[in-house]
Design a protein around this motif. Structure first.
Motif, PDB file in Angstrom:
ATOM      1  N   ARG A  81      -0.067   0.262   4.001  1.00 52.69           N
ATOM      2  CA  ARG A  81       0.828   0.731   4.469  1.00 52.69           C
ATOM      3  C   ARG A  81       2.434   1.250   4.277  1.00 52.69           C
ATOM      4  NH1 ARG A  81      -0.612  -3.174  10.033  1.00 52.69           N
ATOM      5  NH2 ARG A  81      -3.002  -1.644  10.488  1.00 52.69           N
ATOM      6  N   LYS A  82       2.939   1.778   4.681  1.00 47.22           N
ATOM      7  CA  LYS A  82       4.569   2.076   4.310  1.00 47.22           C
ATOM      8  C   LYS A  82       4.499   2.203   2.844  1.00 47.22           C
ATOM      9  CE  LYS A  82       6.374  -0.918   8.359  1.00 47.22           C
ATOM     10  NZ  LYS A  82       6.396  -2.122   8.323  1.00 47.22           N
ATOM     11  N   ASN A  84       5.466   4.373  -0.454  1.00 45.24           N
ATOM     12  CA  ASN A  84       6.746   5.087  -0.063  1.00 45.24           C
ATOM     13  C   ASN A  84       6.320   6.628  -1.123  1.00 45.24           C
ATOM     14  OD1 ASN A  84       7.632   5.973  -3.621  1.00 45.24           O
ATOM     15  ND2 ASN A  84       8.472   3.955  -3.062  1.00 45.24           N
ATOM     16  N   PRO A  85       6.490   8.168  -0.631  1.00 47.01           N
ATOM     17  CA  PRO A  85       5.970   9.045  -1.586  1.00 47.01           C
ATOM     18  C   PRO A  85       5.744   9.079  -3.550  1.00 47.01           C
ATOM     19  CG  PRO A  85       7.018  10.409   0.421  1.00 47.01           C
ATOM     20  CD  PRO A  85       7.460   8.556   0.055  1.00 47.01           C
ATOM     21  N   LYS A  88       2.381   7.386  -3.648  1.00 52.76           N
ATOM     22  CA  LYS A  88       0.848   7.789  -3.231  1.00 52.76           C
ATOM     23  C   LYS A  88       1.034   8.741  -3.802  1.00 52.76           C
ATOM     24  CE  LYS A  88      -0.479   9.397   1.168  1.00 52.76           C
ATOM     25  NZ  LYS A  88      -0.309   9.974   2.190  1.00 52.76           N
ATOM     26  N   ILE A 102      -4.635   4.327   3.189  1.00 53.69           N
ATOM     27  CA  ILE A 102      -3.689   3.949   3.175  1.00 53.69           C
ATOM     28  C   ILE A 102      -2.890   4.895   4.384  1.00 53.69           C
ATOM     29  CG2 ILE A 102      -1.073   5.225   2.285  1.00 53.69           C
ATOM     30  CD1 ILE A 102      -2.504   5.633  -0.035  1.00 53.69           C
ATOM     31  N   GLU A 103      -2.183   4.190   5.398  1.00 50.21           N
ATOM     32  CA  GLU A 103      -1.788   4.360   7.353  1.00 50.21           C
ATOM     33  C   GLU A 103      -0.268   4.828   6.699  1.00 50.21           C
ATOM     34  OE1 GLU A 103      -2.802   1.030   8.883  1.00 50.21           O
ATOM     35  OE2 GLU A 103      -4.761   1.843   9.497  1.00 50.21           O
ATOM     36  N   ASP A 104       0.014   5.525   7.018  1.00 47.84           N
ATOM     37  CA  ASP A 104       1.809   5.889   7.240  1.00 47.84           C
ATOM     38  C   ASP A 104       2.263   4.674   8.124  1.00 47.84           C
ATOM     39  OD1 ASP A 104       1.530   7.967   5.685  1.00 47.84           O
ATOM     40  OD2 ASP A 104       1.111   9.786   7.080  1.00 47.84           O
TER      41      ASP A 104
END
Length: 104
Positions: A81-82, A84-85, A88, A102-104
């Motif tokens: 979670r959380k 960053n771009p 990711k 991957i959850e936002d």
């Protein structure tokens, strides 16, 4: 910097939430993998909070893959979670989005 690397764990029932602060690299990845592997007994859901992670190296990716495999072996799941771009994107380029959640 390794000195700034921190792992904070919170166990609630069968869910282990881990907040990671600092870069996940060749120096810090073994610490993460060892610390978490020793904490996964009885855990069905592993949640990795990546809000404090700005960089991940190939060693960090390998550690995440090892943790994912451990969770699957014990019929559990791992979620990130959380993220960053930039991190990711590294995970995507490595082809790990197919095996990691991957959850936002």
């Amino acid at each position: 910097m390794t000195g700034d690397f921190q792992i904070t764990k919170e166990l609630a029932g069968e869910t282990l939430t881990v907040k990671i602060t600092g870069d996940l690299n060749v120096k810090t990845s073994p610490q993460l993998e060892e610390d978490l592997t020793n904490s996964l007994g009885g855990v069905k859901e592993l949640i990795l909070d990546f809000a404090g992670v700005e960089y991940i190296s190939s060693a960090g990716l390998r550690a995440l893959l090892a943790l994912e495999k451990t969770m699957r072996r014990q019929s559990g799941s791992m979620k990130m979670r959380k993220v960053n771009p930039a991190v990711k994107e590294i995970i995507r380029l490595a082809g790990f989005l197919q095996v990691m959640t991957i959850e936002d």
